[in-house]
Design a protein around this motif. Structure first.
Motif, PDB file in Angstrom:
ATOM      1  N   HIS A 261      35.414  28.637  33.637  1.00 36.75           N
ATOM      2  CA  HIS A 261      34.392  29.412  34.328  1.00 36.75           C
ATOM      3  C   HIS A 261      33.425  28.540  35.125  1.00 36.75           C
ATOM      4  O   HIS A 261      32.423  29.031  35.644  1.00 36.75           O
TER       5      HIS A 261
ATOM      6  N   CYS B  20      37.290  25.123  38.733  1.00 37.62           N
ATOM      7  CA  CYS B  20      38.541  25.790  38.362  1.00 37.62           C
ATOM      8  C   CYS B  20      39.783  24.971  38.659  1.00 37.62           C
ATOM      9  O   CYS B  20      40.862  25.281  38.154  1.00 37.62           O
TER      10      CYS B  20
ATOM     11  N   SER C 215      29.467  33.534  37.142  1.00 36.54           N
ATOM     12  CA  SER C 215      30.903  33.582  36.863  1.00 36.54           C
ATOM     13  C   SER C 215      31.193  34.712  35.884  1.00 36.54           C
ATOM     14  O   SER C 215      30.501  34.844  34.865  1.00 36.54           O
TER      15      SER C 215
ATOM     16  N   VAL D 144      38.979  34.990  36.774  1.00 34.41           N
ATOM     17  CA  VAL D 144      37.635  34.422  36.846  1.00 34.41           C
ATOM     18  C   VAL D 144      37.096  34.707  38.237  1.00 34.41           C
ATOM     19  O   VAL D 144      37.748  34.405  39.240  1.00 34.41           O
TER      20      VAL D 144
ATOM     21  N   GLN E  68      33.742  34.224  40.845  1.00 28.92           N
ATOM     22  CA  GLN E  68      32.508  33.497  41.107  1.00 28.92           C
ATOM     23  C   GLN E  68      31.762  34.205  42.235  1.00 28.92           C
ATOM     24  O   GLN E  68      32.356  34.564  43.250  1.00 28.92           O
TER      25      GLN E  68
END
Length: 343
Positions: free
Chosen positions: A52, A55, A182, A227, A229
């Protein structure tokens, strides 16, 4: 007393600690969190794990390419296959999670976790005294702060210009960061359709900055895990929001719309994390920032000269040179520091 205290166990701090330790100094790393790596962060949850923070790795310089090759040889990293970008520079992921890189770098180091430094001051013996949140005190002949510049400034500001020098304080104050939020979301194993891509970057979205299919990095994934962002502007709106779950839901809703994947709105589980100092918006121009104090004190990190893990590595190496110059000037290992782990 230790020779060198390093505050922060991210890439820069660990690199610096390894090189100075190999040279023969006594080094203690102090980290406020319970884990290593800084933004090389991996969270374990719901029977899996997800990156997180940073990456993937995308090496550019020869030194970092050599380091990544070492990690490949040790089966720590591998190429992240991405058929939608066949001509792009290879990107490397860590099947066990990005924090595995930090654990590799931490081999043989003396590290205290869950120890926040709350104050620092000089002693009559010409050393630094560090006070921890537990009220324990440590003394060191030199200090390296391998943490975001605003955190370093908060810790050092009480010392003032008389100790650190006005130019140092001004330069440290000039470094600014973008925040990020995140969100990690897991979905039913039967979710369809799965995307044909591993990740997507958003350059014009008020909410989203990036999304990645994190489970594509894992061996034998049991379910799709993404994930997300946020954009910097969206994160700034929620810097002080106490409950981030609705923030994460808004990010998922936006992603579902942008990517035409309606099921992204309804995860089986979700965790949200706030990075107050995610990416330097105004980095320091040099690999290190040194105080003009009579006792050696150096700042380093990815905000020195850039914003990537590669910049953090270069900064950590430069900090080791700077500290060594102020102390005993011992022979440092070759700048190809990766050899430290093969000899």
């Amino acid at each position: 007393m230790t020779d060198i205290a390093i505050i922060g166990a991210g890439m820069a701090g660990l690199i610096c600690a390894q090189r100075l330790t190999q040279a023969g100094y006594s080094v203690l790393v102090v980290e406020k969190s319970r884990g290593l790596g800084g933004r090389l962060a991996t969270r374990r949850l719901y029977g899996t794990w997800a990156d997180h923070g940073a990456c993937y790795l995308k090496p550019q310089g020869e030194l970092f390419q050599n380091f990544v090759q070492l990690l490949r040889d040790r089966h720590i990293v591998e190429v992240w296959a991405n058929p939608t970008q066949p001509d792009s520079v290879p990107r490397y992921i860590v099947p066990a999670g990005m924090s595995a890189i930090a654990k590799f770098l931490a081999q043989g180091l003396q590290i205290q976790l869950n120890q926040r430094v709350t104050a620092i001051h000089p002693t009559p013996e010409n050393s630094w005294c560090l006070t921890l949140e537990s009220n324990e005190q440590l003394t060191a002949k030199a200090v390296v702060l391998a943490i975001p510049a605003p955190q370093a400034l908060t810790l050092l500001a009480p010392l003032g210009e008389a100790v650190l020098g006005r130019e140092f304080i001004d330069n440290l104050s000039s470094v600014e960061f973008y925040p990020s939020v995140s969100a990690i979301a897991g979905y039913s194993a039967t979710s369809q359709p799965l995307p044909h891509w591993n990740d997507r970057k958003f350059t014009d979205d008020p909410v989203l900055g990036w999304i990645g299919l994190d489970s594509s990095k894992r061996p034998h994934p049991q379910q799709p895990v993404f994930v997300l962002q946020s954009s910097a502007k969206f994160a700034e709106l929620h810097l002080e929001t106490p409950d981030l779950q609705p923030v994460g839901k808004e990010m998922l809703q936006k992603a579902a719309q942008r990517l035409a994947l309606p099921w992204l709105e309804t995860p089986e589980w979700m965790q949200v994390h706030r990075w107050r100092y995610a990416f330097p918006s105004h980095p320091w121009r040099n690999p290190v920032l040194s105080a003009s104090s009579t006792i050696p004190l150096v700042c380093c990190g990815d905000w020195c000269g850039g914003h990537l893990a590669e910049d953090a590595m270069i900064s950590g190496l430069a900090a080791s040179e700077e500290i060594n110059h102020y102390l005993r000037q011992l022979p440092l290992p070759n700048m190809d520091f990766f050899k430290l782990f093969t000899e």
